[in-house]
Design a protein around this motif. Structure first.
Motif, mmCIF file in Angstrom:
data_model
loop_
_atom_site.group_PDB
_atom_site.id
_atom_site.type_symbol
_atom_site.label_atom_id
_atom_site.label_comp_id
_atom_site.label_asym_id
_atom_site.label_seq_id
_atom_site.Cartn_x
_atom_site.Cartn_y
_atom_site.Cartn_z
ATOM 1 N N UNK A 168 50.610 48.051 46.371
ATOM 2 C CA UNK A 168 49.266 47.514 46.563
ATOM 3 C C UNK A 168 48.743 46.791 45.318
ATOM 4 N N UNK A 169 49.585 46.659 44.311
ATOM 5 C CA UNK A 169 49.202 45.831 43.168
ATOM 6 C C UNK A 169 49.465 44.385 43.573
ATOM 7 N N UNK A 170 48.510 43.821 44.288
ATOM 8 C CA UNK A 170 48.728 42.554 44.985
ATOM 9 C C UNK A 170 48.933 41.376 44.036
ATOM 10 N N UNK A 171 48.383 41.459 42.836
ATOM 11 C CA UNK A 171 48.528 40.360 41.876
ATOM 12 C C UNK A 171 49.809 40.478 41.048
ATOM 13 N N UNK A 172 50.128 41.708 40.624
ATOM 14 C CA UNK A 172 51.231 41.870 39.667
ATOM 15 C C UNK A 172 52.152 43.029 40.057
ATOM 16 N N UNK A 173 52.448 43.162 41.319
ATOM 17 C CA UNK A 173 53.262 44.278 41.776
ATOM 18 C C UNK A 173 54.643 44.308 41.141
ATOM 19 N N UNK A 206 49.155 51.525 43.277
ATOM 20 C CA UNK A 206 47.929 50.730 43.187
ATOM 21 C C UNK A 206 47.820 50.028 41.831
ATOM 22 N N UNK A 207 46.959 49.016 41.731
ATOM 23 C CA UNK A 207 46.678 48.425 40.422
ATOM 24 C C UNK A 207 45.775 49.340 39.599
ATOM 25 N N UNK A 208 45.677 49.064 38.313
ATOM 26 C CA UNK A 208 44.934 49.946 37.408
ATOM 27 C C UNK A 208 43.464 49.559 37.296
ATOM 28 N N UNK A 209 42.836 49.301 38.419
ATOM 29 C CA UNK A 209 41.394 49.073 38.448
ATOM 30 C C UNK A 209 40.923 49.254 39.885
ATOM 31 N N UNK A 210 39.672 49.645 40.002
ATOM 32 C CA UNK A 210 39.119 49.872 41.332
ATOM 33 C C UNK A 210 38.822 48.538 42.009
ATOM 34 N N UNK A 211 39.365 48.388 43.208
ATOM 35 C CA UNK A 211 39.090 47.229 44.045
ATOM 36 C C UNK A 211 38.821 47.757 45.449
ATOM 37 N N UNK A 212 38.300 46.937 46.350
ATOM 38 C CA UNK A 212 38.154 47.395 47.729
ATOM 39 C C UNK A 212 39.483 47.850 48.343
ATOM 40 N N UNK A 213 40.586 47.208 47.931
ATOM 41 C CA UNK A 213 41.896 47.590 48.450
ATOM 42 C C UNK A 213 42.296 48.985 47.954
ATOM 43 N N UNK A 214 42.019 49.258 46.672
ATOM 44 C CA UNK A 214 42.330 50.574 46.111
ATOM 45 C C UNK A 214 41.472 51.644 46.778
#
Length: 253
Positions: free
Chosen positions: A42-47, A125-133
């Motif tokens: 789910x790290x959509x930018x830098x998976x 997940x990425x290391x910041x809160x997003x709606x996806x996270x």
């Protein structure tokens, strides 16, 4: 053992080894083919999941947009990249700008369908809160929070715990993991407790074998199941599965 269908792995600071934990946890849950497992990047930018598993991405979550109105186990199966028999991956987009095309509602819908086909779904997940996270945390039966034994990472973990406590999540369905933990670098136990004010579920030792396994594109838990790191992740999984520390019962069927 299938009481925890969806496990979401999160770290509030990059560089904590979150994806390493997620890929190795998926390998442990796969149990050499004993269970069907899906790893969702789910790290959509830098998976990094594809790179860590040595996979060539030919399909990704962006392809789910074409079947968004008809998500079924059959259509979701067409989105998968296979790693091992019974171990599939839903990979992050690879082209610039594709991440912005994926709405958080699609993540929620995918996570509602995936447990129909898999015993376990592990979400990196990425290391910041997003709606996806937040969608992945909402869907999770168990949350794993990864940190390292340094003050900045622990401070960010404490802020994460404070944030999660404001949301309707069961604290018991949560595990804190200290990665790259060894006696030479760890903070004193009292200071560690003061910084995070929560029990630690697992400590993963620091080993040179871990980056070597990443470079080989093979999780250490799959390549060396008796390794100290593999055993620590297996103990972590066994603890939250056997203790029933999950937020809800598994879906029927």
């Amino acid at each position: 053992m299938a009481d925890c269908r969806i496990v979401t792995v999160f770290a509030a600071k990059g560089g904590c080894g979150k994806t390493t934990v997620a890929t190795n946890l998926a390998a442990v849950l796969h149990d050499r083919g004993g269970h069907r497992v899906c790893l969702v990047d789910l790290d959509l930018e830098y998976g990094d999941a594809a790179s860590m598993l040595g996979l060539r991405p030919e399909r990704s979550m962006v392809d789910a947009l074409a079947v968004a109105d008809q998500l079924t186990p059959e259509t979701v199966a067409t989105l998968m990249t296979n790693y091992l028999p019974g171990f599939d991956c839903l990979l992050a987009p690879t082209r610039p700008g594709e991440a912005r095309l994926i709405p958080a509602t699609l993540v929620s819908r995918l996570l509602a369908v995936l447990p129909l086909s898999y015993d376990f779904v592990v979400v990196d997940t990425p290391s910041h809160f997003t709606p996806h996270v937040l969608a992945a945390l909402d869907a999770a039966d168990h949350q794993i929070l990864v940190t390292t034994p340094e003050r900045p990472a622990l401070k960010n973990l404490r802020a994460t715990l404070d944030m999660l406590d404001l949301l309707p999540y069961d604290r018991a369905a949560r595990s804190i993991v200290v990665n790259r933990s060894d006696a030479g670098s760890d903070l004193p136990a009292g200071l560690l407790d003061e910084l995070i004010r929560s029990p630690i579920a697992g400590r993963l030792p620091a080993w040179d074998d871990v980056p070597a396994s990443i470079n080989r594109g093979e999780p250490l838990a799959a390549a060396q199941p008796d390794h100290a790191v593999s055993q620590a992740i297996r103990q972590l999984a066994a603890a939250f599965l056997s203790d029933g520390r999950c937020s809800r019962d598994p879906p029927a069927g």
